[in-house]
Scaffold this motif. Structure first.
Motif, PDB file in Angstrom:
ATOM      1  N   ASP A   7     -37.776 -92.232 -36.925  1.00  0.00           N
ATOM      2  CA  ASP A   7     -37.733 -91.317 -35.788  1.00  0.00           C
ATOM      3  C   ASP A   7     -36.202 -90.696 -35.931  1.00  0.00           C
ATOM      4  O   ASP A   7     -35.976 -89.709 -36.006  1.00  0.00           O
ATOM      5  CB  ASP A   7     -37.688 -92.080 -34.507  1.00  0.00           C
ATOM      6  N   SER A  61     -35.736 -87.996 -38.844  1.00  0.00           N
ATOM      7  CA  SER A  61     -36.253 -86.937 -38.515  1.00  0.00           C
ATOM      8  C   SER A  61     -35.743 -86.214 -37.628  1.00  0.00           C
ATOM      9  O   SER A  61     -35.588 -84.866 -37.831  1.00  0.00           O
ATOM     10  CB  SER A  61     -38.049 -87.026 -38.240  1.00  0.00           C
ATOM     11  N   ARG A  91     -43.559 -85.826 -36.620  1.00  0.00           N
ATOM     12  CA  ARG A  91     -42.176 -85.329 -36.009  1.00  0.00           C
ATOM     13  C   ARG A  91     -41.342 -84.473 -36.944  1.00  0.00           C
ATOM     14  O   ARG A  91     -40.255 -84.091 -36.523  1.00  0.00           O
ATOM     15  CB  ARG A  91     -41.529 -86.818 -35.926  1.00  0.00           C
TER      16      ARG A  91
END
Length: 409
Positions: free
Chosen positions: A302, A305, A365
């Motif tokens: 997470d 990205s 993402r």
């Protein structure tokens, strides 16, 4: 006399930027993060067919119609009064801080990286701001593609409520963002709360074509953003965040440079763009494209990205002051393209993500990053992967309206 290696690296980058002939700053549009040429192509696609033939447009209209019922959003809706006593000051809590179970009162709070304390949502300002920016993005794009004034009218109302109306406006500072009970009432880290302000100049650019826009709104937003930029540059929180490291530093520059460009502060934008070079381009990306500071987190995919998107926003903004960072490699051999390739190599389980990730990985993402990469690097493979992503979410992206051939620059 020997020169500092970091200085030499930065100097090399600057020389490359100044000498390399393919500078991208001479744009024919006023957009900063939105790609104007791609938007134009997307609008041509819409005009060439009917709404029934274009599922992406139907998805956009559906989202925009829902957004017509949203808000108005405001910092005055919260129940907690900031330490300043002024309800107009934005306030939030650090999401990963929890009561210490060893202490009767739980103070001071302790950090559990990646785990959001439910108390975080008791501070309404953050959630309202995110909802505001989501609504503005959808409404402004619906207005751009349909030219229906109802979308611009509501978006402008939301802008006026959050930023300008004396009864509901937010003060242009983040003095009390991401407080930690028992430790601090605000931190420089809190500036990441408003990272989506990077997109606001393009949103305002679109809305300014509306018949509901007027000089009062234009002047009011110029004053508000001017004060906010001054706070970002001169406050202790702003100075701390600029050199914090990891995604916080990237988002600081990705946020502030578009705002200064929007305000016409070209010298300041140029200075900020150059200040970000050693902190972002030199420090953050390894030869293999990995981002060590983000891989060290408990939600490593997470954060990797998210930081890559900020790096790309930074690079897009830098184009406007004559800096082409898309082909630049740092001393380690790292580059934006290698960072994209690193993350893309795990898409569709091509390789297993072996770094810590305490939540399920959502590979979509990096959809926007792949679309930007497809355009900047003229890479058909990136576009092919991006087009497969996120279809189940039925969320609109103007990139979805064009194919790779239409991305020709």
């Amino acid at each position: 006399m020997s020169l500092n290696p970091k200085f030499c690296n930065t100097l090399s980058l600057l020389l490359y930027i100044l000498i390399f002939p393919s500078l991208l700053w001479a744009q024919q549009d006023d957009f900063i993060l939105l790609e104007g040429a791609v938007l134009k192509k997307a609008k041509e696609v819409i005009r060439s067919g009917s709404s029934q033939d274009i599922p992406e447009l139907k998805a956009l209209i559906q989202e925009a119609d829902q957004a017509l019922g949203s808000g108005p959003f405001s910092v005055v809706h919260k129940k907690q009064l900031p330490p300043s006593g002024d309800i107009h000051d934005y306030t939030s809590m650090g999401p990963y801080w929890w009561p210490d179970p060893e202490k009767e009162d739980g103070l001071p709070y302790i950090r559990r990286d990646g785990e959001v304390n439910p108390e975080f949502h008791d501070y309404k300002d953050h959630n309202e701001f995110v909802a505001l920016m989501n609504a503005l993005e959808i409404l402004s794009q619906a207005f751009y593609f349909t030219e229906d004034e109802k979308y611009a009218q509501h978006a402008i109302r939301l802008v006026n409520t959050w930023f300008l109306d004396s009864e509901t406006k937010m003060n242009p500072n983040l003095n009390f963002a991401q407080r930690i009970p028992g430790r601090t009432e605000g931190r420089g880290i809190g500036i990441i709360d408003t990272r989506h302000l990077a997109e606001l100049p393009d949103i305002l650019n679109v809305l300014s074509a509306s018949e509901h826009w007027d000089e009062g709104i234009s002047k009011g937003m110029e004053d508000w953003l001017g004060s906010y930029v001054s706070w970002l540059v001169n406050s202790k929180h702003g100075k701390d965040e600029a050199v914090h490291g990891n995604n916080h530093t990237t988002w600081y520059f990705a946020q502030i440079i578009p705002l200064t460009l929007h305000l016409g502060q070209m010298d300041r934008a140029d200075s900020l763009a150059k200040a970000g070079l050693p902190l972002i381009m030199e420090e953050m990306i390894e030869k293999d494209g990995s981002q060590p500071a983000e891989l060290a987190r408990t939600r490593s995919y997470d954060y990797s990205s998210m930081n890559l998107l900020a790096i790309m926003y930074y690079a897009q903004a830098c184009e406007k002051v004559g800096m082409d960072l898309w082909s630049v490699e740092n001393e380690k051999g790292g580059s934006i393209r290698k960072a994209l390739d690193f993350l893309n190599s795990f898409t569709d389980a091509k390789e297993e993500w072996t770094y810590e990730q305490i939540k399920a990985i959502d590979y979509s993402r990096i959809k926007e990053q792949l679309n930007i990469g497809a355009y900047k690097y003229q890479n058909k493979g990136y576009k092919k992967v991006a087009d497969k992503m996120g279809k189940e979410k039925s969320e609109f992206s103007y990139w979805d309206l064009v194919n790779f051939k239409q991305l020709r620059r």
